[in-house]
Design an enzyme around this catalytic site. Structure first.
Site, mmCIF file in Angstrom:
data_model
loop_
_atom_site.group_PDB
_atom_site.id
_atom_site.type_symbol
_atom_site.label_atom_id
_atom_site.label_comp_id
_atom_site.label_asym_id
_atom_site.label_seq_id
_atom_site.Cartn_x
_atom_site.Cartn_y
_atom_site.Cartn_z
ATOM 1 N N HIS A 1 -32.287 48.417 2.678
ATOM 2 C CA HIS A 1 -32.565 47.265 1.821
ATOM 3 C C HIS A 1 -31.258 46.574 1.428
ATOM 4 O O HIS A 1 -30.159 47.087 1.664
ATOM 5 C CB HIS A 1 -33.329 47.720 0.576
ATOM 6 C CG HIS A 1 -34.386 46.764 0.124
ATOM 7 N ND1 HIS A 1 -34.248 45.396 0.238
ATOM 8 C CD2 HIS A 1 -35.603 46.970 -0.456
ATOM 9 C CE1 HIS A 1 -35.327 44.811 -0.243
ATOM 10 N NE2 HIS A 1 -36.177 45.736 -0.661
ATOM 11 N N GLU B 1 -36.718 37.463 11.315
ATOM 12 C CA GLU B 1 -37.131 36.321 10.499
ATOM 13 C C GLU B 1 -35.894 35.874 9.735
ATOM 14 O O GLU B 1 -35.408 36.581 8.854
ATOM 15 C CB GLU B 1 -38.269 36.712 9.553
ATOM 16 C CG GLU B 1 -38.982 35.514 8.939
ATOM 17 C CD GLU B 1 -38.450 35.155 7.568
ATOM 18 O OE1 GLU B 1 -37.548 34.277 7.512
ATOM 19 O OE2 GLU B 1 -38.911 35.731 6.579
ATOM 20 N N LEU B 2 -35.384 34.685 10.081
ATOM 21 C CA LEU B 2 -34.032 34.315 9.671
ATOM 22 C C LEU B 2 -33.952 33.063 8.805
ATOM 23 O O LEU B 2 -32.929 32.408 8.742
ATOM 24 C CB LEU B 2 -33.158 34.129 10.924
ATOM 25 C CG LEU B 2 -33.155 35.319 11.887
ATOM 26 C CD1 LEU B 2 -32.285 35.022 13.094
ATOM 27 C CD2 LEU B 2 -32.693 36.591 11.186
ATOM 28 N N CYS C 1 -37.525 31.660 2.095
ATOM 29 C CA CYS C 1 -37.359 31.079 3.429
ATOM 30 C C CYS C 1 -38.366 29.975 3.677
ATOM 31 O O CYS C 1 -38.079 29.008 4.378
ATOM 32 C CB CYS C 1 -37.515 32.161 4.497
ATOM 33 S SG CYS C 1 -36.348 33.526 4.336
ATOM 34 N N GLU D 1 -29.465 25.717 5.327
ATOM 35 C CA GLU D 1 -30.482 26.151 4.373
ATOM 36 C C GLU D 1 -29.857 26.308 2.997
ATOM 37 O O GLU D 1 -28.858 27.008 2.830
ATOM 38 C CB GLU D 1 -31.093 27.485 4.811
ATOM 39 C CG GLU D 1 -32.151 28.001 3.864
ATOM 40 C CD GLU D 1 -32.809 29.290 4.336
ATOM 41 O OE1 GLU D 1 -33.973 29.527 3.971
ATOM 42 O OE2 GLU D 1 -32.160 30.064 5.075
#
Length: 458
Positions: free
Chosen positions: A159, A232-233, A266, A363
């Site tokens: 994590h 998953e970016l 995201c 982003e």
């Protein structure tokens, strides 16, 4: 980055942890590998009973766990409760549906391929390493762990370093529910220690949710070792509003889409493409709505959203805003770091954003929206696709032909019409381009980490 619980509302370090030693890492990997044979031999009914028991524990401890989530990463207590409850629901979904999702399939008549019987079988593959982010510290993990365990795989969780107590809780949850002790474990490691784990032949696959850089590094290591990876970016998701839409409803939804989880999602809308015929009305309502959103104490039920999760995260978001303002953009609201403790950042709306500004393509992981007028649905599609990312999208129109244009034309893993992008256990989740590859959730998600075996018999 130190492995520590740091309260983002105050900046206070509450608890620190030492990374696992090399011997401890070896013990965890060995236990996962040894347990795999045992777990793979159990029935769906046995695994489902353990999964439901673990979900019951999560529900019973919801308030305690939600408080931990809010303390470690700063989301409001209400959204933390929702995340934990959603995680328990996701666990039950896979307990109820895994056997159906992985049932043998019979895609052709046996005689068509010269056989007496033929089927496609889904079987587990071994130990899967999960590298997970801090923004949804429970849901991101559960949407991997529940299907992986129900398929008969074992899992190891690495994590984010900023949510160690959440990680340790998750590392014990499934054993407490009845799974064998090595079935799901947590590694406390810093980020640089992840890639070498993929050199270990006992790790058979990896899933990562995180940055493009982290995904590239993990994918490189997985590829070098010929191991399956799912990535998953992130994304720069679009929010499109057309003249036929209910502009007031779209503006209200657009505010929620940008400040949910303090903008650290995201799939939070980031680029707003609004048809010029309704641009003025949308801007007025949207800016007013954003101005009314107040960052505050995550444990105060009246707070619209909490602080950003880390000090560096706030620096990064503000740097994108400052770069845009310096190059000619306008902040209609927000855009300044507030005084006081903690890593708070205001709801911010930028206009006049142009391609030379970093935020045009990068982003922004914070409550910052960029508004753009467009002249047509076709232009909205073209500009939506002018991005390195392709995770999801939200479009607002009551015109069926426009809806079809967006559904077919937007290059992303999802298109949500007249609603916000969300993740559901029933539906596949993932993206294209720099947003990653592979899918989580649904039948497709549980099959990602299985051996899809053809069984042919003469």
């Amino acid at each position: 980055m130190a492995i520590a619980t740091v309260n983002p509302a105050t900046g206070e370090t509450l608890k620190t942890f030492q990374p696992h030693t090399a011997d401890e890492v070896e013990s965890i990997v060995a236990a996962a590998h040894a347990t795999y044979a045992e777990l793979a031999a159990t029935t769906f009914a046995e695994r489902a009973a353990w999964m439901r028991a673990a979900a019951d524990l999560l529900d019973a401890e919801l308030d305690e766990v939600a408080s931990l989530v809010s303390t470690e990463m700063g989301k409001t207590i209400g959204t933390a409760r929702y995340e934990v409850a959603k995680s328990a629901r996701g666990m039950r979904w896979y307990a109820d549906h895994a056997e159906q999702y992985l049932a043998d399939e019979h895609p052709v008549e046996p005689g068509d391929v010269g056989a007496s019987t033929v089927s496609v079988r889904y079987q587990p593959i071994g130990t899967v390493l999960a590298v997970m982010p801090w923004n949804y510290p429970f849901w991101q993990v559960i949407r991997f762990a529940a299907p992986a365990l129900m398929a008969g795989n074992t899992g190891i969780l690495k994590h984010a370093s900023s949510v160690p107590q959440s990680a340790l809780y998750l590392g014990s949850l499934f054993a407490r529910g009845g799974f064998p002790a090595g079935a799901f474990q947590t590694l406390l490691l810093e980020g640089g220690a992840v890639a070498p784990l993929l050199d270990d032949p006992r790790i058979r696959a990896v899933t990562l949710t995180g940055s493009v850089g982290a995904g590239s590094s993990v994918a490189e290591a997985a590829g070098r070792n010929i191991k399956k990876s799912v990535l998953e970016l992130g994304g720069t998701d679009v929010f499109v509003v057309m003249p036929s839409a209910d502009v007031a409803a779209a503006a209200a939804a657009g505010v929620n889409a940008r400040v949910q989880n303090s903008g650290q999602s995201c799939i939070a809308a980031k680029r707003y493409y609004v048809h010029e015929d309704v641009y003025g009305a949308f801007e007025e309502a949207f800016v007013a709505g954003m101005a009314a959103q107040k960052a505050g104490d995550p444990f105060d039920e009246s707070s619209s959203f909490g602080p950003l999760a880390t000090e560096q995260g706030r620096r990064d978001a503000h740097a994108l805003v400052e770069d845009a303002l310096a190059k000619g953009a306008t902040a209609l609201v927000g855009g300044e770091i507030p005084d006081g403790p903690g890593w708070f950042y205001p709801a911010t709306v930028l206009t006049g954003v142009t391609p030379e500004m970093r935020i045009y393509r990068e982003e922004c992981f914070g409550p910052v929206a960029c508004l753009y007028p467009v002249a047509s649905a076709e232009e909205a599609v073209e500009r939506s696709n002018d991005s390195d990312f392709g995770l999801s999208s939200s479009v607002w129109t009551t015109d069926d032909s426009e809806a079809e244009l967006f559904q077919n034309g937007i290059d992303a893993g999802g298109v949500f019409v007249n609603g916000l992008t969300a993740s559901f256990p029933q539906l596949p989740f993932g993206g294209v381009k720099d947003s990653g590859y592979g899918r989580e959730l649904s039948a497709l998600g549980i099959r990602e980490f299985t051996n899809i075996k053809t069984v042919w018999r003469a």
